[in-house]
Every structure is written in structure tokens, then in C-alpha cells.
Design an enzyme around this catalytic site. Structure first.
Site, PDB file in Angstrom:
ATOM      1  CE1 TYR A 172      -1.146  12.841  -6.926  1.00  0.00           C
ATOM      2  CE2 TYR A 172      -1.067   9.780  -6.331  1.00  0.00           C
ATOM      3  CZ  TYR A 172      -1.876  11.603  -6.489  1.00  0.00           C
ATOM      4  OH  TYR A 172      -3.549  11.645  -6.366  1.00  0.00           O
ATOM      5  NE  ARG A 216       5.268  -0.227  -4.874  1.00  0.00           N
ATOM      6  CZ  ARG A 216       5.131   1.325  -5.959  1.00  0.00           C
ATOM      7  NH1 ARG A 216       5.625   2.040  -7.050  1.00  0.00           N
ATOM      8  NH2 ARG A 216       4.063   1.733  -5.243  1.00  0.00           N
ATOM      9  CG  ASP A 270      -2.160   0.912   1.230  1.00  0.00           C
ATOM     10  OD1 ASP A 270      -3.395   0.623  -0.111  1.00  0.00           O
ATOM     11  OD2 ASP A 270      -2.179   1.697   1.623  1.00  0.00           O
TER      12      ASP A 270
HETATM   13  P1  IMP Z   1      -2.760   2.267  -3.103  1.00  0.00           P
HETATM   14  O1  IMP Z   1      -1.401   1.287  -2.749  1.00  0.00           O
HETATM   15  O2  IMP Z   1      -3.473   0.558  -3.917  1.00  0.00           O
HETATM   16  O3  IMP Z   1      -3.865   2.464  -2.453  1.00  0.00           O
HETATM   17  O4  IMP Z   1      -2.576   3.441  -4.417  1.00  0.00           O
HETATM   18  C1  IMP Z   1      -1.916   3.975  -3.980  1.00  0.00           C
HETATM   19  C2  IMP Z   1      -1.698   4.946  -5.403  1.00  0.00           C
HETATM   20  O5  IMP Z   1      -0.758   6.170  -4.888  1.00  0.00           O
HETATM   21  C3  IMP Z   1      -1.427   5.581  -7.037  1.00  0.00           C
HETATM   22  O6  IMP Z   1      -2.488   4.207  -6.976  1.00  0.00           O
HETATM   23  C4  IMP Z   1      -0.934   6.335  -7.460  1.00  0.00           C
HETATM   24  O7  IMP Z   1      -1.454   6.981  -7.454  1.00  0.00           O
HETATM   25  C5  IMP Z   1       0.381   6.490  -6.139  1.00  0.00           C
HETATM   26  N1  IMP Z   1       1.971   5.463  -5.533  1.00  0.00           N
HETATM   27  C6  IMP Z   1       2.026   5.152  -5.149  1.00  0.00           C
HETATM   28  N2  IMP Z   1       3.096   4.275  -5.029  1.00  0.00           N
HETATM   29  C7  IMP Z   1       3.236   5.384  -6.647  1.00  0.00           C
HETATM   30  C8  IMP Z   1       4.662   5.566  -7.195  1.00  0.00           C
HETATM   31  O8  IMP Z   1       5.224   4.973  -7.350  1.00  0.00           O
HETATM   32  N3  IMP Z   1       4.099   6.867  -8.135  1.00  0.00           N
HETATM   33  C9  IMP Z   1       3.016   7.312  -9.035  1.00  0.00           C
HETATM   34  N4  IMP Z   1       2.485   7.587  -8.182  1.00  0.00           N
HETATM   35  C10 IMP Z   1       2.489   6.539  -6.757  1.00  0.00           C
END
Ligand code: IMP
Length: 191
Positions: free
Chosen positions: A147, A173, A71
Site C-alpha cells: 500500500y 516496521r 505481521d
Molecule cells: P502479512 O503481514 O503477511 O499479513 O501482510 C501484510 C500486508 O500488509 C502486506 O502484504 C502489504 O499489503 C501490507 N503492508 C504491510 N507493511 C507494509 C508496508 O510497509 N508498506 C505497504 N504495505 C504494507
């Protein structure tokens, strides 16, 4: 033989990063599709850890194999840490609008990634990583996802202007996955 691990994500960008990084550490990464799982776990938690755990547990119950879930999100200081765990509900246009007229020195932000790993016996462990930067004044670059085009890792250079390897070497990550791979290496030496 390579260790199999299921990547509990439906996000293509995240999956590509999981595959590239974990394969370089000797894992065979299986997507949800390759595992025959077709669900989207509901993210009902209020922290990155809680949501990563929810996704990992739900997929582990179905896959019955080691699982890793992520997440992640973007914390913007000027917005008191928003959008944070709710990052998936917003986008770059919303963010640029929110920061319209805000000077560079007040545009600091960080990406956060929290991984939940569940091993074959159901034990869980968390690995987190961050990446500090600034929100740019405009979208730049075409690599990556989410983003990346508005996140400056250094002056004038957004995450979306980096190659995959460059992003993975410094991203939230990438950092969390390196910690995970080190843990596996350490613990498998003592097995
Ligand atoms: P979730 O972890 O599924 O809640 O989604 C996290 C959200 O954060 C993603 O849909 C992206 O919009 C943003 N996000 C997470 N990691 C990255 C990244 O490595 N680059 C750009 N946006 C990110």
C-alpha cells in the site's frame, strides 16, 4: 561476531527492510531461502501479535536459531480499521475504490507492524510500531511495496515516493525494529 537472526518472511519488500535495518544494527539477517526453509506459515490468528507469533514459532521449530517475524497491515479509520490483519488479501485498487468520494479529512490511516522475536532458547518477545498518515486520492511513487503508493506520510508525499532510508526512518516496521535493536543492545550489555 555478528548475531545471526532468521527473518521469517516470504515477502521480498519486508525482507529487504529487515536486512537493511538490522544489518545497520550489527545483525546478520538470514532469509528463509538462505536457511533452507520453504514453507508459508498459515496466518490463522485474528490479531497482528497472534499472526507474528504463529510465523515466528513455526520457523523457530525448523531453524532452531533466533527468529524474527512480522505481521503488519493498514488500518483505515473510514473503514473501521479494515483491512487490518487481512491487508494481504486486498490491494491499492480495492482501497481507492472503497474511499472514492471520501474527503481528505476522513482518509486517516495507519500502518501497524508487530514483531515477534524468539531467542535461541525459545523465549519470545513482542515489539510493535505504527506510522500515521492518510490514504491518497491516487497511486503515486514506485518504491516500497503493498500500500506504499497510496499512503501519504505528509501532504502529497506517499511512502512509495520516499527512498528506502527515508521510509525506514519513519515507518511502522522501522519503529518496531528500532525497539527490537534497542532491547538487544540493553540485554546484551547485561549478559
Ligand atoms: P502479512 O503481514 O503477511 O499479513 O501482510 C501484510 C500486508 O500488509 C502486506 O502484504 C502489504 O499489503 C501490507 N503492508 C504491510 N507493511 C507494509 C508496508 O510497509 N508498506 C505497504 N504495505 C504494507
Amino acid at each position: 561476531m555478528k548475531r545471526e537472526i532468521v527473518a521469517a518472511t516470504n515477502n521480498k519488500g519486508k525482507l529487504a527492510e529487515f536486512k537493511k535495518i538490522l544489518q545497520s544494527h550489527g545483525f546478520k539477517v538470514l532469509s528463509l531461502t538462505e536457511t533452507g526453509i520453504n514453507i508459508v506459515p498459515e496466518e490463522t490468528g485474528t490479531t497482528f501479535e497472534e499472526n507474528a507469533r504463529i510465523k515466528a514459532r513455526e520457523i523457530f521449530t525448523l531453524a532452531k536459531k533466533p527468529v524474527i517475524a512480522d505481521d503488519s497491515g493498514l488500518e483505515v479509520d473510514y473503514l473501521n480499521g479494515k483491512p487490518g490483519v487481512y491487508s494481504a488479501n486486498y490491494n491499492t485498487a480495492w482501497l481507492l475504490e472503497k474511499l472514492s468520494g471520501v474527503p481528505r479529512e476522513r482518509r486517516a490511516a495507519r500502518f501497524v507492524c508487530c514483531l515477534c522475536y524468539i531467542d535461541g532458547s525459545g523465549n519470545e518477545k513482542f515489539f510493535c510500531g505504527t506510522c500515521e498518515g492518510y490514504i491518497s486520492f491516487e497511486s503515486k511513487g514506485t518504491n516500497g511495496f503493498g500500500y506504499d503508493p497510496v499512503f501519504e506520510v505528509r501532504d502529497g508525499v506517499t511512502m512509495a515516493m520516499l527512498t528506502d532510508d527515508e521510509k525506514n526512518a519513519l515507518s511502522h516496521r522501522g519503529n518496531a525494529l528500532k525497539r527490537f535493536a534497542e532491547f538487544i543492545r540493553r540485554t546484551s550489555c547485561s549478559e
